[in-house]
Design a protein around this motif. Sequence first.
Motif, mmCIF file in Angstrom:
data_model
loop_
_atom_site.group_PDB
_atom_site.id
_atom_site.type_symbol
_atom_site.label_atom_id
_atom_site.label_comp_id
_atom_site.label_asym_id
_atom_site.label_seq_id
_atom_site.Cartn_x
_atom_site.Cartn_y
_atom_site.Cartn_z
ATOM 1 N N ASP A 15 -67.904 -22.389 7.002
ATOM 2 C CA ASP A 15 -66.470 -22.535 6.763
ATOM 3 C C ASP A 15 -66.205 -23.788 5.925
ATOM 4 O OD1 ASP A 15 -66.111 -20.277 8.253
ATOM 5 O OD2 ASP A 15 -65.604 -21.336 10.087
ATOM 6 N N LYS A 16 -66.274 -23.634 4.626
ATOM 7 C CA LYS A 16 -66.073 -24.755 3.728
ATOM 8 C C LYS A 16 -65.001 -24.398 2.700
ATOM 9 C CE LYS A 16 -70.712 -26.526 4.150
ATOM 10 N NZ LYS A 16 -70.468 -27.580 5.060
ATOM 11 N N GLN A 17 -64.327 -25.431 2.208
ATOM 12 C CA GLN A 17 -63.339 -25.229 1.163
ATOM 13 C C GLN A 17 -64.074 -25.011 -0.158
ATOM 14 O OE1 GLN A 17 -60.046 -24.990 1.486
ATOM 15 N NE2 GLN A 17 -60.294 -25.200 3.695
ATOM 16 N N LEU A 73 -64.320 -25.144 -10.193
ATOM 17 C CA LEU A 73 -65.665 -25.676 -10.354
ATOM 18 C C LEU A 73 -66.698 -24.554 -10.378
ATOM 19 C CD1 LEU A 73 -67.329 -28.285 -10.523
ATOM 20 C CD2 LEU A 73 -67.532 -28.178 -8.046
ATOM 21 N N TRP A 74 -66.545 -23.568 -9.509
ATOM 22 C CA TRP A 74 -67.466 -22.427 -9.495
ATOM 23 C C TRP A 74 -67.335 -21.604 -10.773
ATOM 24 C CZ3 TRP A 74 -71.697 -20.941 -7.171
ATOM 25 C CH2 TRP A 74 -72.046 -21.542 -5.976
ATOM 26 N N GLY A 75 -66.127 -21.462 -11.279
ATOM 27 C CA GLY A 75 -65.934 -20.743 -12.533
ATOM 28 C C GLY A 75 -66.630 -21.451 -13.681
ATOM 29 N N ASP A 76 -66.518 -22.785 -13.717
ATOM 30 C CA ASP A 76 -67.204 -23.552 -14.750
ATOM 31 C C ASP A 76 -68.715 -23.388 -14.626
ATOM 32 O OD1 ASP A 76 -64.742 -24.410 -15.598
ATOM 33 O OD2 ASP A 76 -64.885 -26.387 -14.626
#
Length: 68
Positions: free
Chosen positions: A40-42, A47-50
């Motif tokens: 359970d992390k934000q 950032l993931w898209g980059d």
Amino acid sequence: MSIFRRPDYQSDATQFINQLKTSKPELDKQQQAGRALLWDKQVDRQLWGDYRRGQVAQKPYVYQTSAD
């Protein structure tokens, strides 16, 4: 209720889990704490898209060396 109705079946695994939960009521909170620790992390979607846009496509034959 019908006279042909059988009692509800519970497998050995289900009986074991129910017995474990009654003997250790704090088990649910420990499981939730463990899940929060690992899963359970934000997520920063930008950032993931980059990161995904910056990936280089893998070649089809990874272990073949170039003969050029």
